[in-house]
Design a protein around this motif. Sequence first.
Motif, mmCIF file in Angstrom:
data_model
loop_
_atom_site.group_PDB
_atom_site.id
_atom_site.type_symbol
_atom_site.label_atom_id
_atom_site.label_comp_id
_atom_site.label_asym_id
_atom_site.label_seq_id
_atom_site.Cartn_x
_atom_site.Cartn_y
_atom_site.Cartn_z
ATOM 1 N N LEU A 37 0.860 -1.338 -0.098
ATOM 2 C CA LEU A 37 0.082 0.100 0.067
ATOM 3 C C LEU A 37 0.654 1.116 0.233
ATOM 4 N N GLY A 41 0.359 3.764 -3.213
ATOM 5 C CA GLY A 41 -0.690 5.092 -3.140
ATOM 6 C C GLY A 41 -2.027 4.752 -3.460
ATOM 7 N N ASN A 42 -2.340 5.708 -4.332
ATOM 8 C CA ASN A 42 -3.810 5.569 -4.901
ATOM 9 C C ASN A 42 -3.829 5.120 -6.354
ATOM 10 N N ARG A 43 -2.880 4.649 -6.914
ATOM 11 C CA ARG A 43 -2.639 4.265 -8.270
ATOM 12 C C ARG A 43 -3.037 2.695 -8.396
ATOM 13 N N SER A 44 -3.073 2.511 -9.710
ATOM 14 C CA SER A 44 -3.418 1.082 -10.052
ATOM 15 C C SER A 44 -2.330 0.371 -10.183
ATOM 16 N N TRP A 45 -2.630 -1.015 -9.993
ATOM 17 C CA TRP A 45 -1.338 -1.769 -9.950
ATOM 18 C C TRP A 45 -1.849 -3.140 -10.480
ATOM 19 N N LEU A 124 -6.722 -1.124 -7.196
ATOM 20 C CA LEU A 124 -6.476 0.052 -7.324
ATOM 21 C C LEU A 124 -6.415 0.475 -6.018
ATOM 22 N N GLY A 125 -5.430 1.426 -5.678
ATOM 23 C CA GLY A 125 -5.307 1.987 -4.226
ATOM 24 C C GLY A 125 -5.413 1.000 -3.119
ATOM 25 N N LYS A 126 -6.203 1.424 -2.135
ATOM 26 C CA LYS A 126 -6.597 0.297 -0.914
ATOM 27 C C LYS A 126 -7.618 -0.614 -1.410
ATOM 28 N N GLY A 127 -8.056 -0.934 -2.757
ATOM 29 C CA GLY A 127 -8.993 -1.822 -2.836
ATOM 30 C C GLY A 127 -8.594 -3.083 -2.761
#
Length: 144
Positions: A37, A41-45, A124-127
């Motif tokens: 995390l 950050g808030n980016r896609s992965w 995506l981010g914390k999802g």
Amino acid sequence: MDNALLTVYRTTDYRVRLAPGGWASIHVDAALPAPLLALIGNRSWAFITAWNPGSQAQPRARNHAAQQNLIAALRELPRTVSIRPGLGVGVDWREPSFFVVGPDLNDIDRLAQQFQQFAYVHGLGKGAARLRLTSDRAPHGQAG
């Protein structure tokens, strides 16, 4: 895709190599561990491989060459922020992989299809981590 293969994908331990050493594990439908995390950050992965296209065992040299082509393609994507080594670990197999931060689903879908991968893990981010199927045949997209 048969249910047995889908179960294999869902139960795989998707490991990401951490910069200070050690590994962080991704599990489908679970939140990412804290070290990852902090990296995204808030980016896609995405967690993707070029190893064993079509889920069929290939010679090591062929897998290695495909993996080199995949990392080159990931580096060329305009949104790529970071690429970390990964390892997909099943009950009796291991596949070198990559954890890539930044690219969108369309880019990763294209690469997964180019390298003949039936699925990959993304988020995506914390999802939560999600299994995404890439076959042109149904089901396509998020694995339910």
